[in-house]
Write a protein that holds these residues in place. Structure first.
Motif, short mmCIF file in Angstrom:
data_model
loop_
_atom_site.label_atom_id
_atom_site.label_comp_id
_atom_site.label_asym_id
_atom_site.label_seq_id
_atom_site.Cartn_x
_atom_site.Cartn_y
_atom_site.Cartn_z
N GLY A 65 0.84 -1.18 -0.40
CA GLY A 65 -0.23 0.10 -0.27
C GLY A 65 0.96 1.18 0.09
N GLU A 66 1.95 1.23 -0.24
CA GLU A 66 2.88 2.42 0.23
C GLU A 66 2.71 2.94 -1.40
N ARG A 67 2.73 4.48 -1.31
CA ARG A 67 2.57 5.05 -2.43
C ARG A 67 4.17 6.21 -2.68
N ASN A 68 4.55 6.09 -1.35
CA ASN A 68 5.67 7.74 -1.39
C ASN A 68 6.68 6.90 -1.74
N TYR A 69 7.38 7.43 -2.91
CA TYR A 69 8.68 6.46 -3.13
C TYR A 69 9.47 6.59 -2.25
N THR A 70 10.17 7.46 -1.45
CA THR A 70 10.99 7.29 -0.66
C THR A 70 11.02 6.73 0.49
N PRO A 228 -0.88 5.56 -9.78
CA PRO A 228 -1.01 6.02 -8.25
C PRO A 228 -0.23 6.54 -7.82
N PHE A 229 1.57 6.47 -8.07
CA PHE A 229 2.20 7.10 -7.06
C PHE A 229 2.39 8.80 -7.98
N PRO A 234 3.48 13.38 -6.24
CA PRO A 234 4.10 13.09 -7.67
C PRO A 234 5.51 13.69 -7.23
N HIS A 235 6.00 14.68 -6.58
CA HIS A 235 7.68 15.66 -6.72
C HIS A 235 8.81 14.16 -6.15
N GLU A 236 7.78 12.60 -5.18
CA GLU A 236 9.01 12.56 -4.50
C GLU A 236 9.05 11.53 -5.80
#
Length: 253
Positions: A65-70, A228-229, A234-236
């Motif tokens: 479920g994680e969508r934050n690339y960082t 989804p990301f 978007p910035h990450e």
């Protein structure tokens, strides 16, 4: 009599090695040899763990479920590949029992390797490359290692890249070249290095309008693949998946 036979032998050798007359059977024979050789390598040479487990850890984060690339990490570092990589390796994760069945993954990459070789052979055929040089395609120890002993994402990206190059050589399917190239970029950003050459081909074969349309296809498909990301962080996503501040150094290994 002897001179006539010698002349015929020379003509046959010339036809086999330097003309396109026997290109297809030679290419098919090489693919069969490659299939046997690659299968033997999988059976006899030990797989080397480098990034496969990290890839699996990274996609597990997305599947969780994680969508934050960082926040997507693995043992050897953060996730720095675009979303196409995530979806393809998520599929591989499912096919290999959460990444534990490495041998099955090797067979998948064997298929990718043979498909890539087939595409390269078709490109050579379009370029009228003499069959004499074709055996060089099967003697690279490093290529076999990258594909079936390391399971890197480079082979997947280059499969799409070579498909894009081949499509550019055929009028009937040239319109798909932008999408194919974009799929390669979505797996690994270095495929973007083909964009200037692709843009030149689009411009020469279809003018400004075709070039703009293909570039729009490349850009929009990136957004769709990463939706989804891009929607959530978007910035990450852009900062990690397309980190242009990174330095890429060539080191012979």
């Amino acid at each position: 009599m002897i001179r006539a036979q010698t002349t015929r032998v020379r003509a046959l050798v010339h036809s086999v090695l330097l003309t396109q007359q026997f290109f297809v059977p030679i290419a098919l024979m090489l693919l069969v040899v490659e299939a046997i050789l690659t299968y033997a390598i999988i059976q006899r040479v030990s797989y080397t763990e480098i990034d496969w487990q990290t890839y699996m850890q990274q996609v597990h984060g997305v599947l969780g479920g994680e969508r934050n690339y960082t926040k997507l990490q693995g043992d050897t570092g953060p996730l720095v590949y675009p979303a196409g990589f995530v979806w393809i390796y998520s599929l591989l994760c499912a096919l290999t029992n959460n990444g534990t069945h490495v041998r099955r993954a090797q067979y998948v990459f064997m298929g990718i390797y043979l498909a890539t070789q087939a595409l390269v052979l078709m490109i050579y055929r379009r370029a009228r490359v003499p069959p004499l040089v074709l055996p060089l395609l099967v003697v690279s120890k490093r290529l076999h290692s990258i594909f079936v002993l390391r399971l890197f994402n480079d082979p997947v990206a280059m499969l799409f890249a070579y498909a894009a190059v081949l499509s550019m050589t055929r009028t009937g399917i040239r319109r798909w070249s932008g999408l194919l190239l974009s799929l390669g970029i979505a797996v690994k950003m270095n495929v973007q290095l083909l964009l200037p050459g692709a843009a030149f081909v689009w411009w020469r074969t279809g003018g400004l309008r075709t070039t703009v349309v293909q570039l729009v296809v490349v850009a929009l498909s990136q957004v769709v693949i990463a939706a989804p990301f891009v929607y959530a962080f978007p910035h990450e996503y852009v900062a990690r998946a397309f980190e242009y501040t990174r330095q890429f150094n060539f080191v012979w290994t």
